[in-house]
Design a protein around this motif. Structure first.
Motif, short mmCIF file in Angstrom:
data_model
loop_
_atom_site.label_atom_id
_atom_site.label_comp_id
_atom_site.label_asym_id
_atom_site.label_seq_id
_atom_site.Cartn_x
_atom_site.Cartn_y
_atom_site.Cartn_z
N PHE A 66 14.05 60.76 46.36
CA PHE A 66 12.97 60.00 46.99
C PHE A 66 13.22 58.50 46.87
O PHE A 66 13.09 57.76 47.85
N GLU A 67 13.58 58.08 45.67
CA GLU A 67 13.84 56.65 45.43
C GLU A 67 15.03 56.17 46.26
O GLU A 67 15.02 55.06 46.80
N ILE A 70 13.84 55.75 49.83
CA ILE A 70 13.06 54.51 49.98
C ILE A 70 13.99 53.31 50.09
O ILE A 70 13.82 52.44 50.95
N LYS A 71 15.01 53.26 49.23
CA LYS A 71 15.95 52.14 49.23
C LYS A 71 16.72 52.05 50.55
O LYS A 71 16.98 50.96 51.06
N LYS A 73 15.62 53.15 53.34
CA LYS A 73 14.62 53.14 54.43
C LYS A 73 14.69 54.40 55.29
O LYS A 73 14.47 54.36 56.50
N VAL A 75 12.79 57.06 56.08
CA VAL A 75 11.40 57.48 55.98
C VAL A 75 11.24 59.00 56.08
O VAL A 75 10.43 59.60 55.37
N ALA A 78 12.08 60.49 52.81
CA ALA A 78 11.08 60.09 51.82
C ALA A 78 9.83 60.96 51.93
O ALA A 78 9.30 61.42 50.92
N TYR A 79 9.38 61.22 53.16
CA TYR A 79 8.21 62.09 53.36
C TYR A 79 8.52 63.52 52.94
O TYR A 79 7.66 64.23 52.40
N GLU A 93 5.31 53.43 45.99
CA GLU A 93 5.92 53.75 47.30
C GLU A 93 5.32 55.03 47.88
O GLU A 93 5.03 55.09 49.08
N GLY A 94 5.14 56.02 47.02
CA GLY A 94 4.57 57.28 47.48
C GLY A 94 3.14 57.12 47.94
O GLY A 94 2.73 57.69 48.96
N GLU A 96 1.75 54.43 49.12
CA GLU A 96 1.75 53.70 50.39
C GLU A 96 2.06 54.63 51.57
O GLU A 96 1.39 54.58 52.62
N LEU A 97 3.08 55.47 51.40
CA LEU A 97 3.44 56.40 52.47
C LEU A 97 2.32 57.42 52.72
O LEU A 97 2.01 57.75 53.87
#
Length: 221
Positions: A66-67, A70-71, A73, A75, A78-79, A93-94, A96-97
């Motif tokens: 996940f990290e 995020i780095k 980008k 998305v 990440a989801y 970060e989580g 915010e998403l």
């Protein structure tokens, strides 16, 4: 050999396993993931802790991925990991998403309540390629189409026209409670309808894909 569990050496092994488990938890809390993964690898050899160790290892690996997403980008990835591991929602970060997804879903639901499929697509456009979101998107799109069908009844559209919409809905989403409830309303206004829902070809929400979205569930492509 179950009889071996009666020996004091086995009790010592159990105690050692518990110490390793506690150690792994402390390492995770401190953010020392490499040490935690090493400890959990050893703990996986203990039958009593095997499942817990594997789950913790999986959680750590998902957090790392996940990290990385995020780095970079990424998305969509990440989801995916956010949906796999609820605790990620507690990270900045989580969170915010997660909040962004909820805001966009709220917008999409507003459009769906008006039967505005273009609005739904616009609100959820960046999630269309995220597989873990497809079921949620399908539910919103399905609701949008129910609204279109309800509008058609209120506008006293032709019976065959509305029946075509019902058929297409069921072909896309299956025989859901929403379409059955709508059908009960439909036959109150169109008493001559011979449409039998059970006899129609049925799709499935699980098989639904965003590429199946059409502007109107009532109109032929």
């Amino acid at each position: 050999h179950p009889f071996l569990k009666e020996f004091t050496e086995y009790e010592k092994l159990e105690d050692y396993g518990m110490k390793l488990y506690i150690q792994a938890e402390h390492q995770i809390e401190k953010g020392d993931v490499n040490s935690a993964l090493s400890t959990l690898k050893i703990l996986s050899d203990f039958s009593e802790f095997k499942d817990e160790a594997q789950q913790l290892r999986s959680d750590i690996e998902n957090k790392i991925k996940f990290e990385e997403a995020i780095k970079s980008k990424d998305v969509a990835s990440a989801y995916k990991y956010l949906d796999l591991l609820d605790s990620l929602q507690e990270t900045p970060e989580g969170s915010e998403l997660f909040e962004k997804w909820n805001r966009d879903v709220e917008k999409a639901n507003e459009y769906a309540s008006k039967g505005d499929i273009d609005g739904v697509k616009s609100a959820l456009s960046e999630y269309m390629n995220i597989h873990s979101k497809h079921m949620s998107i399908a539910s919103i799109v399905a609701w949008c189409y129910i609204t279109q069908l309800e509008k058609a009844v209120r506008a006293k559209k032709d019976q065959a026209y509305i029946e075509n919409g019902i058929k297409r809905y069921i072909l896309n989403f299956g025989l859901r409670d929403e379409i059955e409830s709508f059908y009960n309303i439909f036959v109150m206004y169109y008493k001559n309808s011979k449409l039998n829902l059970e006899m129609l070809h049925k799709g499935s929400m699980k098989m639904w894909k965003p590429s199946m979205i059409v502007d109107s569930i009532l109109d032929e492509d």
